[in-house]
Write an enzyme that holds these catalytic residues in place. Sequence first.
Site, PDB file in Angstrom:
ATOM      1  N   ARG A  86       0.862  -1.175   0.000  1.00 24.34           N
ATOM      2  CA  ARG A  86       0.000   0.000   0.000  1.00 24.34           C
ATOM      3  C   ARG A  86       0.901   1.229   0.000  1.00 24.34           C
ATOM      4  O   ARG A  86       1.678   1.431   0.940  1.00 24.34           O
ATOM      5  CB  ARG A  86      -0.898   0.001   1.248  1.00 24.34           C
ATOM      6  CG  ARG A  86      -1.677   1.281   1.421  1.00 24.34           C
ATOM      7  CD  ARG A  86      -2.525   1.294   2.694  1.00 24.34           C
ATOM      8  NE  ARG A  86      -3.182   2.585   2.809  1.00 24.34           N
ATOM      9  CZ  ARG A  86      -3.198   3.340   3.909  1.00 24.34           C
ATOM     10  NH1 ARG A  86      -2.632   2.913   5.019  1.00 24.34           N
ATOM     11  NH2 ARG A  86      -3.809   4.502   3.909  1.00 24.34           N
ATOM     12  N   HIS A 130      -2.997  10.762   1.075  1.00 24.97           N
ATOM     13  CA  HIS A 130      -2.381  10.523   2.381  1.00 24.97           C
ATOM     14  C   HIS A 130      -1.703  11.828   2.799  1.00 24.97           C
ATOM     15  O   HIS A 130      -0.495  11.888   2.997  1.00 24.97           O
ATOM     16  CB  HIS A 130      -1.414   9.343   2.317  1.00 24.97           C
ATOM     17  CG  HIS A 130      -1.184   8.676   3.656  1.00 24.97           C
ATOM     18  ND1 HIS A 130      -1.324   7.328   3.852  1.00 24.97           N
ATOM     19  CD2 HIS A 130      -0.815   9.184   4.867  1.00 24.97           C
ATOM     20  CE1 HIS A 130      -1.047   7.017   5.123  1.00 24.97           C
ATOM     21  NE2 HIS A 130      -0.733   8.140   5.753  1.00 24.97           N
ATOM     22  N   GLU A 175      -7.506   8.434   6.766  1.00 22.84           N
ATOM     23  CA  GLU A 175      -7.717   9.030   8.084  1.00 22.84           C
ATOM     24  C   GLU A 175      -8.224  10.470   8.077  1.00 22.84           C
ATOM     25  O   GLU A 175      -7.521  11.387   8.539  1.00 22.84           O
ATOM     26  CB  GLU A 175      -6.423   8.942   8.906  1.00 22.84           C
ATOM     27  CG  GLU A 175      -5.925   7.530   9.125  1.00 22.84           C
ATOM     28  CD  GLU A 175      -4.774   7.453  10.149  1.00 22.84           C
ATOM     29  OE1 GLU A 175      -4.199   8.491  10.499  1.00 22.84           O
ATOM     30  OE2 GLU A 175      -4.475   6.333  10.606  1.00 22.84           O
ATOM     31  N   ASN A 310      -7.246   1.416  10.304  1.00 22.96           N
ATOM     32  CA  ASN A 310      -5.950   1.672  10.921  1.00 22.96           C
ATOM     33  C   ASN A 310      -6.139   1.584  12.424  1.00 22.96           C
ATOM     34  O   ASN A 310      -6.878   2.375  13.006  1.00 22.96           O
ATOM     35  CB  ASN A 310      -5.427   3.064  10.573  1.00 22.96           C
ATOM     36  CG  ASN A 310      -5.024   3.172   9.106  1.00 22.96           C
ATOM     37  OD1 ASN A 310      -5.080   2.178   8.365  1.00 22.96           O
ATOM     38  ND2 ASN A 310      -4.628   4.349   8.684  1.00 22.96           N
ATOM     39  N   TYR A 312      -4.259   1.444  16.173  1.00 25.47           N
ATOM     40  CA  TYR A 312      -3.060   1.568  16.999  1.00 25.47           C
ATOM     41  C   TYR A 312      -3.349   1.367  18.487  1.00 25.47           C
ATOM     42  O   TYR A 312      -2.602   0.703  19.170  1.00 25.47           O
ATOM     43  CB  TYR A 312      -2.372   2.918  16.759  1.00 25.47           C
ATOM     44  CG  TYR A 312      -1.750   2.980  15.390  1.00 25.47           C
ATOM     45  CD1 TYR A 312      -0.519   2.384  15.145  1.00 25.47           C
ATOM     46  CD2 TYR A 312      -2.420   3.560  14.313  1.00 25.47           C
ATOM     47  CE1 TYR A 312       0.056   2.393  13.884  1.00 25.47           C
ATOM     48  CE2 TYR A 312      -1.859   3.566  13.037  1.00 25.47           C
ATOM     49  CZ  TYR A 312      -0.624   2.979  12.832  1.00 25.47           C
ATOM     50  OH  TYR A 312      -0.067   2.968  11.585  1.00 25.47           O
ATOM     51  N   GLU A 376      -3.396  -0.398   8.355  1.00 18.75           N
ATOM     52  CA  GLU A 376      -2.223  -0.025   9.146  1.00 18.75           C
ATOM     53  C   GLU A 376      -2.335  -0.619  10.537  1.00 18.75           C
ATOM     54  O   GLU A 376      -3.392  -0.546  11.167  1.00 18.75           O
ATOM     55  CB  GLU A 376      -2.108   1.502   9.320  1.00 18.75           C
ATOM     56  CG  GLU A 376      -1.681   2.246   8.108  1.00 18.75           C
ATOM     57  CD  GLU A 376      -1.550   3.754   8.368  1.00 18.75           C
ATOM     58  OE1 GLU A 376      -1.252   4.153   9.515  1.00 18.75           O
ATOM     59  OE2 GLU A 376      -1.761   4.502   7.407  1.00 18.75           O
TER      60      GLU A 376
HETATM   61  C1  FCB Z   1      -1.169   6.925  10.939  1.00 15.33           C
HETATM   62  C2  FCB Z   1      -0.766   7.443   9.592  1.00 15.33           C
HETATM   63  C3  FCB Z   1       0.529   6.878   9.103  1.00 15.33           C
HETATM   64  C4  FCB Z   1       1.552   6.714  10.192  1.00 15.33           C
HETATM   65  C5  FCB Z   1       0.973   6.046  11.396  1.00 15.33           C
HETATM   66  C6  FCB Z   1       1.937   5.850  12.522  1.00 15.33           C
HETATM   67  O1  FCB Z   1      -2.012   7.866  11.549  1.00 15.33           O
HETATM   68  O2  FCB Z   1      -1.756   7.144   8.639  1.00 15.33           O
HETATM   69  O3  FCB Z   1       0.972   7.687   8.051  1.00 15.33           O
HETATM   70  O4  FCB Z   1       2.149   7.915  10.465  1.00 15.33           O
HETATM   71  O5  FCB Z   1      -0.141   6.759  11.852  1.00 15.33           O
END
Ligand code: FCB
Length: 800
Positions: A86, A130, A175, A310, A312, A376
């Site tokens: 990607r 992006h 995002e 995404n 985290y 992500e």
């Molecule tokens: C996300 C972004 C990516 C990267 C990660 C850690 O928010 O999409 O570009 O920076 O965080």
Amino acid sequence: MTAMFTAAAGGTLSFPGGFVWGAATAAYQVEGAAGEDGRGTSIWDVFAHTPGRVAGGHTGDVACDHYHRYRDDVRLMRELGLGAYRFSVAWPRIQPTGSGPVNAAGLDFYDRLVDELLAADVSPYVTLYHWDLPQPLEDRGGWTERDTAHRFADYARIVHDRLGDRVGTWITVNEPWVVSVLGYGIGAHAPGRASWRDAFQASHHLLLAHGLGARALRDAGAREIALTLNLAPVTTPGRLDDPEAALSAEDAAAVDLVDCLINRQFLDPVLRGEYPAAVLDVVERAAGLGHIRDGDLETVNQPLDLLGVNYYNPCVVSAEPGEPANPAYPGTEGIRFGDAYAPKTAMGWPIVPTGLTRLLVRLSRDYPQVGLLVTENGAAFEDTVSGEHVHDADRIAFLEGHLRAAHTAVDAGADLRGYLVWSLLDNFEWAEGYGKRFGIVHVDFDTQRRLPKDSALWYRDVIRNNGLRAGRARRPTLEEVAARAGVSRSTVSRVINGEAAVSPEFREVVMNAVTELGYVPNSAARSLVTRRTESIALIVPDGARAGDPLFAAAVDAAGRELERAGKRVTLMFVGSPADRSRVERHLAAGHVDGALLLPARGSDPLPGALAGTGVPVVSLGRPPAAVALPYAGTDDAGGAAAAVGHLLGRGRRRIATIRGPVDLAAARDRFDGYRNALRDAAFRSADAVGDLGRASGAAAMRELLAADPSLDAVFVAGDLMAAGALHALREAGLRVPEDVAVVGFGDEEDAAYAVPPLTTVRVPWADQVLAAVRLLLRQIGGGPSSSVILPTELVVRSSS
Ligand code: FCB
């Protein structure tokens, strides 16, 4: 969910057939070549070149030089067996001014990249936006301007015209929450505006851009269309541990509102054609609703093939009357944003893999019509290159935990089609610059050399097996070292225990095998050749001072607790390389059963050397990232965040910090906690460094006042330094807390007697030492050696 997770943890986990495995990057983060082949300027060029915006003044001018090195990078992808890559297209390479004329050279680059990928059997997944908006569009209003959405659709069509015959999967926007909130709401990202009116207009126009772009792509015959959102399961502290825990009506309302703002503000318009009422309320108050026109929601609600997720970390909230709104979440008065009390990545983000399970299951339940793709997931840690290796065990554990969590979600019915790790390469991490490394491949930014980390090699095996093999990722065993070196187990054991009887040749092959495999000796290795001594060393590295509260607590508590366990304590001070070899020899010769190590500086070779002696060693406080020692630590980042939260709650806005030595892990964690809390709150940070002593605190305070006489609060990463800061404030004729509020760290003895008594973060020193001693005794007994992190607590006195 928790039960299923555990049930699955032991066995082999295969993912469904056709599951897509890949990695992701984004143009501005990796390409470099900012001024080449007719590329225009983006908002990130301007932002990064504005002093003070990006850590270290870093820019994406060169980044990973992927623009020139893409062939090598694709070769690497092939070697790792990636099924998908990607990447994002830089809009200013395609249309330097954001509209009108097309720059053929820009399209040519992506054309070559796509061909190269296909030749390597890697499917291109293209993200169109992006974050690198052409600056000329920003000059005309950027995403607050409705027209930008139409320009995006034109641009999407142009890129599809050129690549559509070879690219199957198209992600419109990455995002939109981050773009609108960080870019327009609080100004931590480009274009650096701070207006909620702008932010909500931007988020609507980004959704509109997605809709118009998706329609344009569909009309042009695109096979698979997606949108990528940053999504976070929202939960309460109680539910984090127990998903079934009862929820009060107030907590439920808090969870719902925050869920609406982060998740449903985007999910619902795109997948249901409507905004949640709670979102419209907040938007109306901040920006009015004039920018949302009739028919917009139908446009936004295009049929979607995939939702890019995404993930985290989760978001933890609870109802807390009187709490001011979180500056990144307008309308959240009365809601407290808390800590997940989990281990943290180098970003200070809590590691909570089960959050991914919850998220995926919920998405497939609430939006069953769309397939899911993790676009992500990954983590930054402080990696160390040792020779030709980066032993990033933390990252492997992170990825493995999240893949297990994803698998659990699939079992529970989530329609998950693939997983793309963030990121293929260490790269330009936006406002953090190059300091935060997310890659599974290490990049040396001076030479541009790529070095696959252990996590990349591990991921290669995951891809080959379409899943995880039985058992958790584990460190290599003594047997494996013996097999690799071609010697017996006891020879390995003798070498790592420093026995003189082994010949230099054997020693060398064994040590080579140890480094190649990343072997970390444990007590079992040692017990093969030595017997117990009933002695423990308490090792005090250079720089740990006798006045340090941890030192006093350690001597005291360790002495008592160890005595109770029938052990003797030997204090060993290490001030020179000669001392270090003496200690190493002492341990390796088997004079002690184990050692407790006080916090060492990042550059100190001592922890690494001790980890190599084969004797159980437990560190008091987190050791440097590259050293695999179990430890008993405290939640320094969480404590710092609580301190900053408290200051914000008291209405303080210009909050500086006096940080401790940059190479001390705890001091760095406190600084990260401070910075993240301020960043979440959208306020600028300012810092000066002290050495933990009183005089350095005073000097740092003077420095901060000289730089910004209007600061109204300071968070000081140590109570002694805070005492110095109080002195300097008095000297400058400022009143505490009326003019400047002060919060310290440690709750050391004098904190309560300072003038005025110091608000501080209490660290459970004695408990920490006790936890370390128990951990060490357990390890000596051959038990498990998992680290412990104890919570800290804010103690409010009159200095704030
Ligand atoms: C996300 C972004 C990516 C990267 C990660 C850690 O928010 O999409 O570009 O920076 O965080």
